[in-house]
Design an enzyme around this catalytic site. Structure first.
Site, PDB file in Angstrom:
ATOM      1  N   HIS A   1       0.784  -1.758   0.028  1.00  0.00           N
ATOM      2  CA  HIS A   1      -0.070  -0.023  -0.005  1.00  0.00           C
ATOM      3  C   HIS A   1       0.835   1.391   0.507  1.00  0.00           C
ATOM      4  O   HIS A   1       1.528   2.114   0.946  1.00  0.00           O
ATOM      5  CB  HIS A   1      -1.085   0.374   1.270  1.00  0.00           C
ATOM      6  CG  HIS A   1      -1.672  -1.125   0.938  1.00  0.00           C
ATOM      7  ND1 HIS A   1      -2.365  -1.651   2.282  1.00  0.00           N
ATOM      8  CD2 HIS A   1      -2.898  -1.173  -0.541  1.00  0.00           C
ATOM      9  CE1 HIS A   1      -4.227  -2.472   1.750  1.00  0.00           C
ATOM     10  NE2 HIS A   1      -3.645  -2.355   0.227  1.00  0.00           N
TER      11      HIS A   1
ATOM     12  N   GLU B   1      -6.118  -7.944   3.485  1.00  0.00           N
ATOM     13  CA  GLU B   1      -6.511  -9.392   4.513  1.00  0.00           C
ATOM     14  C   GLU B   1      -7.183 -10.357   5.380  1.00  0.00           C
ATOM     15  O   GLU B   1      -7.864 -11.188   5.616  1.00  0.00           O
ATOM     16  CB  GLU B   1      -4.875  -8.554   5.640  1.00  0.00           C
ATOM     17  CG  GLU B   1      -4.508  -9.700   6.354  1.00  0.00           C
ATOM     18  CD  GLU B   1      -4.142  -9.287   7.853  1.00  0.00           C
ATOM     19  OE1 GLU B   1      -3.149  -8.358   7.510  1.00  0.00           O
ATOM     20  OE2 GLU B   1      -4.390  -9.524   8.712  1.00  0.00           O
TER      21      GLU B   1
ATOM     22  N   SER C   1      -2.674   2.786   3.308  1.00  0.00           N
ATOM     23  CA  SER C   1      -2.132   1.555   4.425  1.00  0.00           C
ATOM     24  C   SER C   1      -3.031   1.633   5.487  1.00  0.00           C
ATOM     25  O   SER C   1      -2.999   2.465   6.225  1.00  0.00           O
ATOM     26  CB  SER C   1      -0.861   2.117   4.472  1.00  0.00           C
ATOM     27  OG  SER C   1      -0.378   1.536   5.261  1.00  0.00           O
TER      28      SER C   1
END
Ligand code: SF4
Length: 295
Positions: free
Chosen positions: A39, A133, A232
């Site tokens: 990211h 994730e 991020s």
């Protein structure tokens, strides 16, 4: 102006491992990466200049057989591996071992409890909905896991049923503990002794262990430039820790973000600290230092 770069900032080992894998594999021909490899737009651009092609899930479904696809450190749900097998795509799996272990734990929990009677379990992930994730983690439960971002959302849980809580690896330890305490309090209120609440602190210490150091670094500088990608999660968490330690912390993503106002603020003080997330490349922090020095 005295400029220093935090020696503890920069890629964690999971991201380093994925980037090394990409650089290595690019020497052997065309390579696709499913989603941004990290990211951080600057690092993605650097690898794309070397030939890496970033694709999305729709692209994956239309790649010809024998294409080579790298899976980044965030990991992927089982469906991605299934699609690759169906299409004869070669997978280069750079899932971080810490994420892989978490995926395995969640899958084992799901398999062990999915048929429990009379109280079907709830697998809960403390994380950001839609984060790569988290999508990979939900996939381990056939997408039945609930994702909670904060204790404010616990009214989505049924406290008369067992709860198994895990965390996305890059969330904050304080946030996880707050969620655990909120769930415990509700379990007590609902007198839910028969419905167990199990929680697993699965936060990656590569992130959590940086916090104390980052706080000290932020406090030891008059102004802090925190370098991170807008997408991020880890950058968001660590930036907030910096702001708590030093309110004069500015989030930037590239040297081009250093405008006249930021420059004037840096020049007005003695010590300028540059730090970043686990997805921030060292070379980018160095470029920012060079830009400040040259001004
Ligand atoms: S932050 Fe931790 S879990 Fe995430 S990629 Fe880095 S080492 Fe792996």
């Amino acid at each position: 102006m005295q400029i220093s770069i935090d020696s503890h900032s920069g890629f964690c080992f999971g991201v380093t491992r994925a980037i090394n894998a990409a650089e290595q594999e690019l020497r052997h021909g065309a390579l696709f990466c499913l989603g941004d490899i990290v990211h951080n737009g600057q690092e993605v651009a650097r690898l794309e200049a070397l030939g890496l092609q970033t694709i999305d899930n729709d692209d994956l479904r239309s790649l010809p057989p024998h294409s080579r696809v790298l899976l980044r450190a965030h990991g992927e749900p089982p469906s991605t591996y299934w699609i690759a097998r169906q299409r004869g795509i070669e997978i280069i799996d750079a899932t971080c071992p810490v994420v892989k272990t978490l995926q395995d734990s969640i899958r084992a929990c799901y398999e062990a409890h999915k048929n429990d009677e009379p109280l079907p379990p709830q697998i809960v992930i403390y994380g950001k909905p839609g984060h790569a994730e988290v999508i990979g983690l939900q996939g381990q439960t056939n997408n039945t896991a609930l994702v909670l971002e904060s204790p404010d959302q616990i009214d989505r849980l049924d406290f008369t049923r067992p709860i198994y809580l895990f965390s996305q690896t890059t969330k904050s330890v304080e946030g996880f503990n707050a969620l655990v305490e909120a769930i415990k309090a509700q379990c007590t209120m609902h007198n839910a002794q028969l419905a167990p609440f199990e929680y697993h602190d699965t936060i990656c210490r590569n992130v959590a262990n940086r916090v104390a150091h980052l706080r000290a670094f932020a406090q030891s500088n008059d102004i802090v430039l925190f370098v991170g990608g807008a997408k991020s999660s880890n950058a968001k968490v660590l930036y907030e820790k910096c702001v708590e330690a030093n309110p004069d912390t500015i989030f930037i993503s590239s040297p081009d973000d250093i405008d006249k106002e930021i420059l004037a603020r840096c020049q007005a003080v003695g010590r300028v600290g540059i730090c970043g997330a686990t997805s921030t490349p060292q070379w980018l922090m160095e470029r920012i230092s060079e830009r400040l020095s040259a001004s």
